[in-house]
Design a protein around this motif. Structure first.
Motif, PDB file in Angstrom:
ATOM      1  N   ASN A  61       1.944   1.831  -1.134  1.00 46.92           N
ATOM      2  CA  ASN A  61       3.278   1.478  -0.643  1.00 46.92           C
ATOM      3  C   ASN A  61       3.817   0.240  -1.359  1.00 46.92           C
ATOM      4  OD1 ASN A  61       2.297  -0.889   0.661  1.00 46.92           O
ATOM      5  ND2 ASN A  61       1.820   0.257   2.506  1.00 46.92           N
ATOM      6  N   GLY A  62       5.065  -0.078  -1.060  1.00 48.49           N
ATOM      7  CA  GLY A  62       5.706  -1.176  -1.759  1.00 48.49           C
ATOM      8  C   GLY A  62       5.070  -2.525  -1.501  1.00 48.49           C
ATOM      9  N   ILE A  63       4.575  -2.746  -0.293  1.00 43.50           N
ATOM     10  CA  ILE A  63       3.962  -4.030   0.035  1.00 43.50           C
ATOM     11  C   ILE A  63       2.679  -4.241  -0.760  1.00 43.50           C
ATOM     12  CG2 ILE A  63       2.869  -5.365   1.881  1.00 43.50           C
ATOM     13  CD1 ILE A  63       4.866  -4.059   3.801  1.00 43.50           C
ATOM     14  N   ASP A  64       1.825  -3.196  -0.809  1.00 46.45           N
ATOM     15  CA  ASP A  64       0.580  -3.308  -1.575  1.00 46.45           C
ATOM     16  C   ASP A  64       0.880  -3.424  -3.069  1.00 46.45           C
ATOM     17  OD1 ASP A  64      -0.899  -3.169   0.732  1.00 46.45           O
ATOM     18  OD2 ASP A  64      -1.266  -1.014   0.586  1.00 46.45           O
ATOM     19  N   ALA A  65       1.883  -2.687  -3.532  1.00 48.05           N
ATOM     20  CA  ALA A  65       2.268  -2.775  -4.945  1.00 48.05           C
ATOM     21  C   ALA A  65       2.770  -4.178  -5.271  1.00 48.05           C
ATOM     22  CB  ALA A  65       3.341  -1.739  -5.263  1.00 48.05           C
ATOM     23  N   ALA A  66       3.556  -4.751  -4.374  1.00 46.60           N
ATOM     24  CA  ALA A  66       4.078  -6.106  -4.591  1.00 46.60           C
ATOM     25  C   ALA A  66       2.950  -7.112  -4.709  1.00 46.60           C
ATOM     26  CB  ALA A  66       5.022  -6.500  -3.464  1.00 46.60           C
ATOM     27  N   ALA A  67       1.960  -6.997  -3.823  1.00 46.70           N
ATOM     28  CA  ALA A  67       0.830  -7.930  -3.855  1.00 46.70           C
ATOM     29  C   ALA A  67       0.060  -7.802  -5.165  1.00 46.70           C
ATOM     30  CB  ALA A  67      -0.088  -7.667  -2.666  1.00 46.70           C
ATOM     31  N   GLU A  68      -0.128  -6.555  -5.619  1.00 44.06           N
ATOM     32  CA  GLU A  68      -0.865  -6.362  -6.876  1.00 44.06           C
ATOM     33  C   GLU A  68      -0.061  -6.875  -8.069  1.00 44.06           C
ATOM     34  OE1 GLU A  68      -3.379  -2.864  -9.206  1.00 44.06           O
ATOM     35  OE2 GLU A  68      -2.623  -2.520  -7.171  1.00 44.06           O
TER      36      GLU A  68
END
Length: 226
Positions: A61-68
């Motif tokens: 999802n976007g949140i996990d992608a943002a963190a990575e």
């Protein structure tokens, strides 16, 4: 040019975001992704200044992608696109280092302003997003709205007068350079103030500090482009 990546699982949304950004000659959309995993890979490949990510996407999802993205390509700033009903996700993304939050149904000018702001190192909260975050915090056991506003004002009152000015401008979406020009100081001085503000407010990033500024009601609006 401000190089931008767009990630959303809905082709029509991606097309709409691209069309809005195309109205600014200084913005260049260099890649599109339909899910978070592709977004991370394309950010690594293209190194855009800004990644505009939908919060809900299949797979990653976007949140996990943002963190990575923030962990592996820290020079790329992240804007999250949200819809009504995703307030919990917004709070999670705030902690993950996202620099901007925009509502998909918002005004097109906000998207362009948000991309420009985070590309310059600022935090950008759509006024509607900021209002929802503050209200959501109050509605989820984090303190009544009036109490949160009072607490935020007390926290801000502990800052120096200059730090208060910097926080108000930061909350309005200005970058360090813009704040420096507004206050007639060097940018290094603003960076030092921002570091002190984050430490004294007990927050991790500019976006979280901007929420405190909104709670306290001290926002200095970002100037409109000429």
């Amino acid at each position: 040019m401000i190089r931008v990546l767009i990630a959303d699982d809905e082709p029509m949304i991606r097309a709409g975001v691209r069309a809005v950004l195309a109205t600014d000659p200084d913005i260049d959309v260099v890649a599109e992704a339909a899910d978070g995993r592709d977004a991370v890979e394309l950010v690594r490949r293209h190194r855009p200044a800004v990644a505009v990510l939908d919060i809900r996407m299949p797979g990653v999802n976007g949140i996990d992608a943002a963190a990575e993205i923030r962990a592996t390509v820290p020079d790329t700033s992240v804007i999250m696109l949200t819809t009504f009903g995703e307030d919990d996700y917004i709070l999670e993304a705030l902690g993950g280092g996202a620099a901007g939050f925009l509502i998909k149904s918002g005004e097109p000018e906000e998207l362009v302003a948000g991309v420009r702001a985070v590309a310059e190192g600022a935090a950008y909260l759509s006024p509607k997003v900021a209002a929802r975050v503050v209200a959501h915090l109050a509605a989820t056991g984090a303190g009544a709205l009036a109490g949160r506003r009072s607490a935020a004002r007390r926290r801000v009152a502990e800052l120096t007068a200059r730090e208060g000015e910097v926080l108000a401008l930061l909350g309005g979406g200005l970058s360090n350079g813009q704040i420096a020009r507004r206050l007639h100081v060097v940018e290094g001085t603003v960076k030092a103030h921002v570091s002190s503000i984050l430490a004294r407010l007990g927050v991790d990033n500019r976006a979280a500090a901007a929420v405190v500024a909104h709670e306290a009601g001290i926002i200095t609006p970002r100037p409109s482009p000429p």
